[in-house]
Scaffold this motif. Structure first.
Motif, mmCIF file in Angstrom:
data_model
loop_
_atom_site.group_PDB
_atom_site.id
_atom_site.type_symbol
_atom_site.label_atom_id
_atom_site.label_comp_id
_atom_site.label_asym_id
_atom_site.label_seq_id
_atom_site.Cartn_x
_atom_site.Cartn_y
_atom_site.Cartn_z
ATOM 1 N N THR A 617 -0.245 -106.091 8.299
ATOM 2 C CA THR A 617 -0.804 -107.045 9.243
ATOM 3 C C THR A 617 -2.320 -106.937 9.199
ATOM 4 O O THR A 617 -2.862 -105.831 9.243
ATOM 5 N N THR A 618 -2.986 -108.073 9.082
ATOM 6 C CA THR A 618 -4.448 -108.052 8.976
ATOM 7 C C THR A 618 -5.118 -107.926 10.324
ATOM 8 O O THR A 618 -6.325 -107.675 10.395
ATOM 9 N N TYR A 619 -4.344 -108.087 11.420
ATOM 10 C CA TYR A 619 -4.937 -108.032 12.766
ATOM 11 C C TYR A 619 -4.675 -106.663 13.379
ATOM 12 O O TYR A 619 -3.633 -106.429 13.994
ATOM 13 N N HIS A 623 -8.047 -108.371 17.646
ATOM 14 C CA HIS A 623 -6.845 -109.170 17.894
ATOM 15 C C HIS A 623 -5.605 -108.401 17.434
ATOM 16 O O HIS A 623 -4.739 -108.933 16.739
ATOM 17 N N ASP A 624 -5.508 -107.170 17.841
ATOM 18 C CA ASP A 624 -4.485 -106.251 17.338
ATOM 19 C C ASP A 624 -3.067 -106.777 17.551
ATOM 20 O O ASP A 624 -2.705 -107.214 18.636
ATOM 21 N N THR A 625 -2.284 -106.755 16.474
ATOM 22 C CA THR A 625 -0.854 -107.060 16.562
ATOM 23 C C THR A 625 -0.002 -105.848 16.200
ATOM 24 O O THR A 625 1.208 -105.859 16.418
ATOM 25 N N ALA A 626 -0.632 -104.807 15.629
ATOM 26 C CA ALA A 626 0.120 -103.640 15.171
ATOM 27 C C ALA A 626 0.820 -102.937 16.332
ATOM 28 O O ALA A 626 1.974 -102.507 16.213
ATOM 29 N N SER A 627 0.133 -102.803 17.466
ATOM 30 C CA SER A 627 0.728 -102.104 18.611
ATOM 31 C C SER A 627 1.953 -102.856 19.136
ATOM 32 O O SER A 627 2.970 -102.249 19.478
ATOM 33 N N ARG A 628 1.848 -104.186 19.202
ATOM 34 C CA ARG A 628 2.993 -104.983 19.666
ATOM 35 C C ARG A 628 4.166 -104.871 18.687
ATOM 36 O O ARG A 628 5.321 -104.704 19.098
#
Length: 772
Positions: A617-619, A623-628
């Motif tokens: 994931t590039t975000y 705009h973090d998406t890794a934690s979600r």
């Protein structure tokens, strides 16, 4: 009134090209692949007669085969042939430099080590390797696993200066070379010229009487060696209060010629004790924390532990306690042994740039072979690391450049690489420094001769003159992608060995890529298309005014929002900070989006087949998406870890292996963190949640698992929302990848496909697609 005329200077401007009407010439068109298939044998025969190759398969030197057969790890046949070709170029034809342009996963490291082994038999004992920082210890490990009795020096830690001083002392004492091959490995971040220093004067107090007969005292700068006062150009002593004026230049004493400056560490703070350094080193080992490290230091002492870590790691693993039992369990010892095989401990505290020392104090030709890993990283004109690489190349007898992507599309990319590894060839062709010491004019001349330049003439008609209308013509020149056949024949083919994964043979398992087109929910679609229409209108208005600053903002927002619609979105103007558009939250924390649902289904399916999944994931920042993603995957019963940029580059491989030992099912990370060097064989399935703009990153990251040593089939999935900017971006990426492959030996359908490069970045191309 203005008129814009574009003229493109191609590689052979004198040649004429006739472009016929497409419909009229279709029946006379033949695909280039079909042409080569039908007439390939005749073409190859003609090429071999006119340009005989310096190496052909089967025409090998037996003693070079013996050198490779004596290695602990043997190269594959295709790798062996590549080493023979490089050896022939270096040692039979006396070339200074060679390039190994091999596809990702073909084993460039292995081939370079084999070339160094052959070079050792030819009398080239010392090899220097420069590589990305996270690959320093991987190079060390692979060298020791391949070449018997190799000696490896790591010039990447705080004790680098101590090792270099030892080398200089050996040279000054006339100590002969050892009877074993030597390797010196330096990380790219250490490759800068210069060092930190500060003025170093002693202060002398001088007493005198003023005009009122009172005793006065002044502090003057003096040489710390001989004690003579330092004086200015007029012969006057210099007051100590002017010490800061000596920060711009290094001075020497006029009497004894001693330096009036000294080295310094760039960081301020308390210097660590030897015990603190040893404790810090021990804590880097798996299963050992601060408390365990303190117990070990109390029981065995810092001197004993530091000696073990530096010289005999296996003695450290087999430490015995007071009760006569081993201190570490078998599981602890296994994990630590793997770590210790990858790292080297040092207990110094220095920051001197090793390339500066090598330039100043080691003789020319001290290093016999320079191996430049990821050579394309040194192509930039003003790069400090590129200039340092050029210095090391001039200090070495031979230079081997390793890369998977030799060119970024522009002739100027290759120009500075060539100048740094084979300057003599460039000077022979007339490309040299100008009178003011610049290569700018030479680079432009190289572009005009071998690349493509676009001259844009803007003609404006005005009525400024009293008696007649005047014309004002302005010209600007832009670089365009492309490299002509004359340049390829002169600078690429004579010095480059090519190797593709398909040439390696049957050592690799099947590799499949899948694009998954995902439909958005109804609510998601309505919000997206509203956001798209508003941003498209704003971008149109800005472009009409000549403002291109919104292009990146709009493209990033449209690519990002479908994946980040679990939070509110506000798109602001980059300069005025005015809100251009906004969107509400679509999915709450526990609600799964369509793309996330596809990922969950894939991960469950792969886990059922005992296959781990690597999710890109590039975000991972603002705009973090890794934690979600981690939360959703963990909730679904999948053990998940996230690789962050806070993990030091040289520890990422070990960190990933530790996570594998802990039994993870899914690893999430930004593709930029693992795009080079790392072998992620434990993850045969890769999933791209986004692609980003960088073609090179996608090509590198998608091959992290499909490498020599992989036993399982490799599957790569690209997820994208249908009828959005994500789908358009992936299609444009695919087109760019196809064009880049055509310059690396893959045959396009027609010859004109090679020139099918608009020169636009993915971002600009995506904006053009949106506006149409």
């Amino acid at each position: 009134m203005s008129t814009v005329l574009d003229t493109t200077t191609d590689v052979n401007p004198s040649d004429s090209t006739v472009i016929h009407d497409q419909e009229a010439s279709d029946h006379n068109t033949i695909k280039l692949t079909d042409f080569v298939s039908d007439f390939g044998d005749s073409l190859v025969e003609a090429v071999n007669q006119q340009n005989p190759p310096i190496f052909q398969e089967g025409n090998t030197h037996p003693y070079r085969d013996i050198a490779m057969d004596s290695l602990l790890r043997k190269p594959f046949d295709s790798q062996r042939n590549a080493v023979h070709a490089l050896s022939s170029l270096f040692f039979d034809h006396g070339e200074k430099a060679a390039v190994l342009n091999a596809e990702m996963g073909t084993g460039k490291t292995m081939m370079a080590i084999c070339t160094a082994a052959v070079a050792y038999q030819e009398g080239y004992q010392r090899s220097m390797v420069i590589c990305p920082p996270h690959l320093v210890y991987k190079w060390r490990r692979e060298i020791l696993e391949t070449i018997p009795d190799a000696k490896v020096w790591i010039l990447n830690g705080p004790d680098t200066l101590v090792k270099l001083l030892k080398l200089r002392e050996m040279i000054q004492n006339g100590q002969p070379k050892t009877e074993q091959p030597e390797f010196f490995i330096i990380g790219r971040v250490r490759m800068r010229m210069g060092y930190h220093w500060k003025p170093a004067f002693s202060v002398v107090k001088q007493h005198f009487r003023d005009r009122f007969d009172e005793v006065m005292t002044q502090c003057l700068l003096a040489c710390p060696d001989c004690g003579h006062l330092h004086k200015d150009v007029d012969g006057n002593p210099i007051p100590a209060r002017l010490l800061e004026t000596f920060n711009d230049k290094q001075y020497r004493c006029h009497e004894c010629d001693a330096p009036l400056w000294t080295l310094m560490r760039p960081r301020s703070g308390k210097q660590k004790t030897h015990r603190e350094l040893v404790k810090e080193a021990v804590c880097k080992l798996p299963t050992i924390g601060p408390k365990t490290a303190e117990k070990l230091l109390t029981a065995f002492g810092e001197d004993m532990l530091s000696n073990m870590l530096a010289d005999n790691i296996y003695e450290f693993l087999n430490l015995l306690g007071d009760d006569g039992n081993l201190v570490f369990s078998d599981r602890q010892a296994t994990r630590m042994e793997r770590t210790l095989s990858r790292v080297e401990f040092s207990f110094g505290q220095g920051g001197y740039q090793p390339t500066e020392f090598i330039k100043r104090y080691l003789p020319d030709g001290f290093f016999d072979l320079l191996i430049v890993d990821e050579g394309h990283e040194y192509k930039n004109e003003g790069s400090a690391q590129g200039q340092a690489m050029g210095v090391l190349a001039n200090k070495s007898k031979k230079v081997l450049l390793l890369t998977g992507t030799l060119m970024g599309g522009y002739a100027s990319d290759l120009f500075y690489l060539l100048w740094r590894i084979m300057p003599q060839r460039m000077i022979e062709d007339g490309f040299q420094y100008s009178d003011n010491g610049s290569l700018g004019s030479a680079s432009m001349a190289f572009m005009r001769e071998h690349g493509i330049l676009q001259d844009v003439y803007v003609e404006k008609t005005g009525s400024n003159h009293r008696t007649a209308k005047g014309k004002n013509v302005s010209t600007r020149t832009k670089k365009r992608p492309g490299f002509g056949p004359k340049g390829i024949c002169r600078y690429v083919l004579p010095y480059t060995v090519f190797l593709k994964l398909k040439d390696v043979g049957d050592v690799l398992p099947p590799y499949d890529e899948h694009y998954v087109d995902i439909d958005m929910t109804a609510e998601q679609s309505v919000s997206y298309y509203h956001l798209e229409s508003v941003l498209k209108r704003e971008l149109n208005d800005a472009l009409r005014k000549g403002d291109t600053s919104l292009m990146g903002v709009v493209m990033n927002a449209l690519l990002r929002w479908p994946d980040t619609c679990f939070r509110e979105e506000s798109v602001r103007h980059p300069h005025t900070k005015q809100v251009l558009a906004s969107a509400e939250v679509i999915f709450d924390d526990n609600e799964v989006s369509p793309k996330e649902a596809e990922l969950l289904a894939l991960c469950r399916k792969e886990k059922a087949e005992n296959r781990r999944v690597l999710v890109f994931t590039t975000y991972t920042g603002k705009h973090d998406t890794a934690s979600r993603l981690k939360q959703l995957l963990t909730t679904a019963g999948l053990k998940t870890a996230v690789l962050r940029s806070t993990i030091q580059t040289d520890r990422r491989e070990e960190w990933i292996l530790d996570q594998v030992d802990l039994g993870i099912d899914v690893l999430i990370c930004n593709p930029e963190l693992v795009k080079t060097g790392l072998d992620l064989l434990e993850f045969p399935t890769l999933a791209f949640m986004q692609s980003g703009y960088n073609v090179y990153t996608i090509q590198q990251a998608s091959r992290r698992s499909w490498r020599i040593g992989q036993k399982d089939d490799v599957k790569v999935y690209f997820f994208g929302y249908a009828k959005t900017a994500q789908t358009t971006c992936l299609r444009l990426m695919a087109e760019k990848i196809t064009v880049s492959q055509s310059t690396s030996g893959d045959m396009p359908d027609t010859g004109l496909d090679v020139l099918n490069q608009s020169g636009d970045s993915i971002e600009v191309a995506l904006a053009k697609q949106l506006m149409h």
